[in-house]
Structure formats: structure tokens, C-alpha cells
Scaffold this motif. Structure first.
Motif: not given
Length: 280
Positions: A27-35, A44-51, A73-79
Motif C-alpha cells: 500500500k505504501a507506494t510513495c514511501l521514501k523513508v521507513l524507520n 520485516a522482509a526485503l520484499e516490496f511487491p510494488n516499486p 528487489t525491483s522495488g528498492l531501486e532508489h535505495l
């Protein structure tokens, strides 16, 4: 939830199952920072269903689940930063992390990793690698592929006995902490680390002042405190920018420095309360 940019759960009592986590990330499709630092009840997991445009991911102390070494990790390309410190379930780095082209800082301190398995072209932008207190870590040879690396922390990796012979390939390296390891000798190629400014080797089994660092012009700080086997001369006349030299708890004698073009011989008095630090 879809418009959320920053999610700070630091040290909260939130409980999330792995399924809850994946639903949240979907659901968090605009998330830039997650602490989620210190959230011991979050799986937690390094799994992001959507970019997602996620740039900073802090999972320190979480129950991080690595379900496969080859997860997408296609959803993490901006990390840019990834903190997995204290995620004690981690025994290896997921291979799928390595192609992340924008990742600059990786923290894997206090994990159960035994071997760092980087390859040429992996993490091409990585500047900071912190793997302190990885008590099972014994092999770091592949760090020589991280040619953008500027800061390396291997402090308190208590079973680590050696650096790679080709460590000199890390020509951008500025800071290196090898304190509380079993590293008793620096490879000869260290003399190619022309940008090295800080070297810390507190409580290591060094037996003499390392020959390889004697002419590193940019060195500003050396800490060999409590290297109890270290003895002999300490000649730092080639270290033009040295500001701090810590030798407390060693048997170094004497210290030859250069001051305004003149050589000066110092006799450390470490047995009368001196802290063993010399600063210009």
C-alpha cells in the motif's frame, strides 16, 4: 496510506507479522523513508511487491526474514541507505541486493554473517560499509570490488584475522576501523591507500608499527591503543598531516616525527599516567 512519504516506527510496540508487513509495503507506494529501528515485534522482509521510491530503510533490531537468497528487489531501486544492524537472523547477504546501483551506505553490524561475497559490479555506488561486531565474520576478501568505498568498519569482528592482499585497490578509502580484531599485519598494498585519513587498530595483535602506512600523506589520525605486543620504533616523518597518534598501552619507543621540516625524537612516558596521545 498511499500518500505516506515518511513512516517512523522507531522503538514502537507495534506488532506486525510477515503477512502484515508485505500488505503494508503493497500500500505504501510513495514511501521514501521507513524507520523501524528497535521494533522487536515487527517481522520485516526485503520484499516490496510494488516499486516504491524508498531511499532510506532502517530495520535495525527487527526480526528480518530472508526467505530466499535470490529475492527480487525491483522495488528498492532508489535505495540509498540500508541498515540491518542487529538483525541476528542474517547469515549471508542476499545476492539480489548487490545490483542496487544507488545504495551508498550498508550497515550489517551484529549479524551472523561469516563471509562477505561481493563481486565485480555489485553495489557500484557504495561508500560506507559497517560490519562491526560480526563475531562470525572471517572472510572479507571481496570488499576489494567496492571501488567507491570511503569508510570501512570491521571493529570488534573478533575472529577476523586478515585483510585482503589487494586492499590497496580501495583508493578512495578515507577511514578504516580494525579495532578488536585478530589482524596482526597490514598487507603491503595498504601503501596505495593515498586518501586514508583515519586508521584505528585498538587492541589488535600488531607487533610493530606498520611499514605500509609510513608514507600515507593524508593520514590524520592513528590509534594503536592497547596493542600490547607492539614494540620498536615509531617513525612518522612521512605523515605530513598527522594530528593524533595514540599509543597508550603499547611498548613503542621512541617516536620520530617531523615538525616544520625538522626531525624530533619523542620518548613516550606511558607508565606515569600519560595517555599515550600525541597531537600537533
Amino acid at each position: 496510506m498511499e500518500k505516506l512519504v515518511i513512516l517512523d516506527l522507531c522503538s514502537s510496540e507495534v506488532k506486525l507479522s510477515l503477512e502484515d508487513w508485505i500488505t503494508l509495503m503493497r500500500k505504501a507506494t510513495c514511501l521514501k523513508v521507513l524507520n523501524a529501528k528497535g521494533c522487536h515485534s515487527i517481522k520485516a522482509a526485503l520484499e516490496f511487491p510494488n516499486p516504491v521510491p524508498l531511499e532510506h530503510l532502517i530495520l535495525e533490531g527487527c526480526l528480518l526474514v530472508i526467505r530466499t537468497a535470490h529475492l527480487s528487489t525491483s522495488g528498492l531501486e532508489h535505495l540509498v541507505t540500508l541498515n540491518m544492524k542487529g538483525c541476528t537472523q542474517i547469515k549471508y547477504l542476499p545476492q539480489a541486493l548487490f545490483p542496487l546501483r544507488k545504495l551508498k551506505e550498508l550497515s550489517i553490524d551484529e549479524t551472523k554473517i561469516e563471509t562477505l561475497e561481493f563481486k565485480e559490479g555489485f553495489l557500484p555506488s557504495l561508500e560506507i560499509l559497517s560490519a562491526g561486531k560480526c563475531k562470525n565474520l572471517v572472510d572479507v576478501d571481496s570488499i576489494t570490488f567496492l571501488d567507491k568505498l570511503q569508510k570501512l568498519n570491521l571493529g570488534s569482528c573478533e575472529n577476523l584475522k586478515r585483510l585482503p592482499d589487494l586492499i590497496g585497490l580501495l583508493t578512495k578509502l578515507q577511514e578504516m576501523d580494525l579495532s578488536h580484531t585478530l589482524i596482526g599485519k597490514l598487507p603491503a598494498s595498504v601503501n596505495k591507500l593515498d586518501n586514508l585519513q583515519v586508521l584505528k587498530m585498538v587492541c589488535t595483535p600488531l607487533v610493530q608499527f606498520p611499514e605500509a602506512i609510513k608514507n600515507l600523506k593524508k593520514l590524520e589520525e592513528l590509534d594503536f591503543s592497547h596493542c600490547r605486543s607492539m614494540q620498536g620504533e615509531c617513525i612518522v616523518t612521512g605523515l605530513d598531516f598527522l594530528r593524533v597518534l595514540k599509543l597508550e598501552g603499547t611498548r613503542i619507543f621512541p617516536v620520530l616525527t617531523r615538525d616544520n621540516g625538522n626531525f624530533r625524537l619523542h620518548t613516550p612516558q606511558f607508565d606515569n599516567g600519560d595517555d599515550g596521545q600525541m597531537a600537533s
